[in-house]
Every structure is written in structure tokens, then in C-alpha cells.
Design an enzyme around this catalytic site. Sequence first.
Site, PDB file in Angstrom:
ATOM      1  CB  SER A 140     -22.375  21.399  25.870  1.00  0.00           C
ATOM      2  OG  SER A 140     -23.122  22.518  25.575  1.00  0.00           O
ATOM      3  CE1 TYR A 195     -28.562  28.407  23.140  1.00  0.00           C
ATOM      4  CE2 TYR A 195     -26.265  28.734  22.567  1.00  0.00           C
ATOM      5  CZ  TYR A 195     -27.255  28.003  23.192  1.00  0.00           C
ATOM      6  OH  TYR A 195     -26.922  26.870  23.891  1.00  0.00           O
ATOM      7  CD  GLU A 196     -29.170  29.895  27.676  1.00  0.00           C
ATOM      8  OE1 GLU A 196     -29.958  29.591  28.568  1.00  0.00           O
ATOM      9  OE2 GLU A 196     -27.929  29.886  27.836  1.00  0.00           O
ATOM     10  CB  ALA A 223     -19.442  21.317  23.261  1.00  0.00           C
ATOM     11  CB  SER A 327     -20.065  29.529  25.406  1.00  0.00           C
ATOM     12  OG  SER A 327     -19.125  28.490  25.281  1.00  0.00           O
TER      13      SER A 327
HETATM   14  O1  LIG Z   1     -21.839  25.809  26.559  1.00  0.00           O
HETATM   15  P1  LIG Z   1     -21.110  25.279  25.377  1.00  0.00           P
HETATM   16  O2  LIG Z   1     -20.291  26.306  24.670  1.00  0.00           O
HETATM   17  O3  LIG Z   1     -20.309  24.046  25.707  1.00  0.00           O
HETATM   18  O4  LIG Z   1     -22.253  24.772  24.359  1.00  0.00           O
HETATM   19  C1  LIG Z   1     -22.063  24.505  22.976  1.00  0.00           C
HETATM   20  C2  LIG Z   1     -22.623  25.635  22.206  1.00  0.00           C
HETATM   21  C3  LIG Z   1     -24.105  25.333  22.214  1.00  0.00           C
HETATM   22  O5  LIG Z   1     -24.753  25.661  23.397  1.00  0.00           O
HETATM   23  C4  LIG Z   1     -24.124  23.898  22.063  1.00  0.00           C
HETATM   24  C5  LIG Z   1     -24.348  23.597  20.639  1.00  0.00           C
HETATM   25  O6  LIG Z   1     -24.505  22.243  20.417  1.00  0.00           O
HETATM   26  O7  LIG Z   1     -22.853  23.430  22.542  1.00  0.00           O
HETATM   27  N1  LIG Z   2     -21.026  27.360  16.713  1.00  0.00           N
HETATM   28  C1  LIG Z   2     -20.828  26.073  16.944  1.00  0.00           C
HETATM   29  N2  LIG Z   2     -20.968  25.622  18.193  1.00  0.00           N
HETATM   30  C2  LIG Z   2     -20.747  24.320  18.412  1.00  0.00           C
HETATM   31  N3  LIG Z   2     -20.799  23.627  19.554  1.00  0.00           N
HETATM   32  C3  LIG Z   2     -20.484  22.355  19.266  1.00  0.00           C
HETATM   33  N4  LIG Z   2     -20.242  22.222  17.949  1.00  0.00           N
HETATM   34  C4  LIG Z   2     -20.391  23.440  17.397  1.00  0.00           C
HETATM   35  C5  LIG Z   2     -20.252  23.940  16.069  1.00  0.00           C
HETATM   36  O1  LIG Z   2     -19.957  23.244  15.112  1.00  0.00           O
HETATM   37  N5  LIG Z   2     -20.483  25.267  15.912  1.00  0.00           N
END
Ligand SMILES: O=P(O)(O)O[C@@H]1C[C@H](O)[C@@H](CO)O1
Ligand SMILES: Nc1nc2[nH]cnc2c(=O)[nH]1
Length: 396
Positions: A140, A195-196, A223, A327
Site C-alpha cells: 500500500s 479480503y477482496e 503497510a 497480505s
Molecule cells: O497491501 P498492503 O498489505 O500494504 O495493505 C495494507 C493492508 C490493507 O490493504 C491496507 C489496510 O490499510 O494496508
Molecule cells: N491488519 C492490519 N493491517 C494494517 N495495515 C496497516 N495497518 C494495519 C493494521 O493495524 N492492521
Amino acid sequence: MTGYKVANGNGHSNGNGNTKGTNGTNGHSNGHKSADYTAQENPTMCSRDCCSGPGGSNRGNTCSDKKGAKAGSLTGEKIIPTPQSLLGNGKIQCELTHEELRALRVLNEDTYPYEVIEEIADFITKGSGMRPKIGIICGSGLGSLADMIQDPKIFEYEKIPNFPVSTVEGHAGRLVVGTLEGATVMAMQGRFHFYEGYPLAKCSMPVRVMKLCGVEYLFATNAAGGINPRFAVGDIMLMHDHVNMLGFAGNSPLQGPNDPRFGPRFPALVNSYNKDLINKAIEIAKAMGIESNIHVGVYSCLGGPNYETIAELKALRMMGVDAVGMSTVHEVITARHCDMKVFAFSLITNKCATEYSDKKDDEANHDEVMAVAKNRQKACCELVSRLIREIHLASA
Ligand SMILES: O=P(O)(O)O[C@@H]1C[C@H](O)[C@@H](CO)O1
Ligand SMILES: Nc1nc2[nH]cnc2c(=O)[nH]1
């Protein structure tokens, strides 16, 4: 404590007797299952030109030539196709052509046949004229890494045959092939999350495409919320291990028939995260002057899309988890299954509260995640690109 009493301050009340699963499935409804059932409920569906089957000239009529049909269908008995039968000799209700069977299997989507993945890989290597050595999955807000790729050949996901599409804000949905720091790379600007609504095998199918394109190294970023109290927002946690919560719940990207051309039925996952790459990344972080923002730790993937409860975060912390996200783990499992070297890190975009509080600020939210990712993308991109340079120089 926030307006209600928790007996022992740990936040758990033992009222958990009703949490049993209800349907025994993997918990995902992929919206495509009907393809199977159309086939099984229509005993006359066949591949010839005589009836209402695919390509048939007599649509709406039933087929009188049922030689290809299994006995069960003649008596009205239901035949439930299993993953084995779908991958087996190709008979579900009656003879299907190779193309029809493959389309069914792709729609069924828990299993991607090797040949389909091979075709996607051919589409990319022929379309780009390159055989990338390093695959990157941009988490992300870190998609700008792909913008640094030189002489890029860009493939929109929706134009790649049999590829899923990204549905999450901050995930562009394209594959970029080109050169980064001298190395040929392919980067996913946008990944697929459980989750998609995609099953895990579909979420991580692009890793197998990478493998068949020639990729030896997988770089994955995400993220994540920091559970370790020492982590600050904006820090980077190099992953050295994971806790696969979806696996605890009986879900794996490797579920279903195993194709040994990718890897073994029962792969080992100890040492999944390459130690040399972790050590090199620490050296690079020192050279960049961001050493104090770097940690090495354990990531856990939950199904999302909701963020965690306080009780869940406390439990994860007790299990030794440092950062939590949605992820990466299934991608790493798929990559290790086909023997790729893996490097992964989490950008800590929020601190996870592990104490009850009424403060809104303590709640995770996607806008904050995206904002922090945007602020820190320069450092993250530099770390990745310098590491890629090292790999390239070492192999030159
Ligand atoms: O694709 P990532 O793992 O970076 O995305 C994270 C998990 C969710 O899609 C999103 C939650 O805010 O960020
Ligand atoms: N599950 C989860 N995913 C995230 N992606 C970015 N922050 C978070 C978090 O606090 N929990």
C-alpha cells in the site's frame, strides 16, 4: 477502561463458546463457483455442436447423444466435481474440450493449472522482451517504486489474460517490467488481498507467474500496524519470520492438488526470509542514516478488511508478533514453495493500541496508512533499489 468493566483487566470474558465455523468452507465466496454448478446441473452440456452446450448450435434444446456423459447424469444423480476430478482426466458431466475444461478450472480459481500460468508468463516475457530476475510486490502506497523502473513495459492487470484486478485504493493494478539499478525486474503495482474476495491461491498466483518469467528473488513490501511497543510510525520492520493466522484457520495458497513442477507437496518454511538479504538491508540502512528506524521482526497476516480488536492485538503480541497486516504471507509461502529467495518488509503505518481507550486517535484507518506510506516512500524505495543494486552487482 472504557465505560464497561473487564474482570481482570486483560479484556477477555471467556464468552467465546459461539465462535464455531458454520459451513466448513474456506470462508471465501469468490462469486465464480456457479460455473461448476452450471456444468453439473445441465447433464446435456457438451462440447459438440449438437446441443445447448458451449459452442452448440441448438441452444435451449437437450442433447440426445449422451455417450460422453457420465452414468450418474443420465439418472439425474448429482455429480459433485472435486479439485481432483477437475485436474484429472477432464470429465465432469461429459467430454469437454481442453479449452472448456481450462476455462472452468480458471473460473473455479482455487487452482490455476500450470499451463494457464505458463501462458500468462509467456504473454509478459514476449510482450516485454525481458526475462526479469527480481519480482517486486509493492505494498500500500509504495507503488511509486515501480515508477523508478527504466524502459518500462506496462501491463494493466485487466489486459493480462486470466489475471485478477486490484480493487483497493492505493493499488494501481498494473505490472511493470524493466530495469532497476541494472537488474531486470517485474513489479506489481497493486496486489491481491484475501479480503477482496479472492482465494489465497489467486492472491498469490502472480508469484508463480513471476517464477515462470524467470524470477529468482521475491521482494514484497506491506503497510502494517506496529504491535511491538518499540516501533514508531514510519519505521521499517525487516521480516525474518511470520505467523500465518489464515493458516491457523485452515487456509493456504497451496491447498488443493499439488503440481510438483512448482514445488513439493509439503514444503518447509523455516528460514523463509533470506538472512543475507536482511543483513545487506541493515548495512544499507546504516549507510542511509536510517538505522534507528530499522527493526527485524515477525509479521502476521490476518484476513481483514477490518482492523484488529484490542484482545486480538494482545494475543498476537503474546505470540511474538511485532507487526500485523493483511497480505504478504501467502505470497511468501508461494514463493518458497517454488524455491525463490525472499526479502520482505513492513512499513509501520500506525501503532496498534493494546490497551482499551476511548480515543479515536488510537484507531487504525486506511487514510492514515496511505498518508504515512506516502511520506515514507522515498526511504522505502531507496532501501529496495539499493538492495537490488547489490544483488545485481554480486551476480554480474
Ligand atoms: O497491501 P498492503 O498489505 O500494504 O495493505 C495494507 C493492508 C490493507 O490493504 C491496507 C489496510 O490499510 O494496508
Ligand atoms: N491488519 C492490519 N493491517 C494494517 N495495515 C496497516 N495497518 C494495519 C493494521 O493495524 N492492521
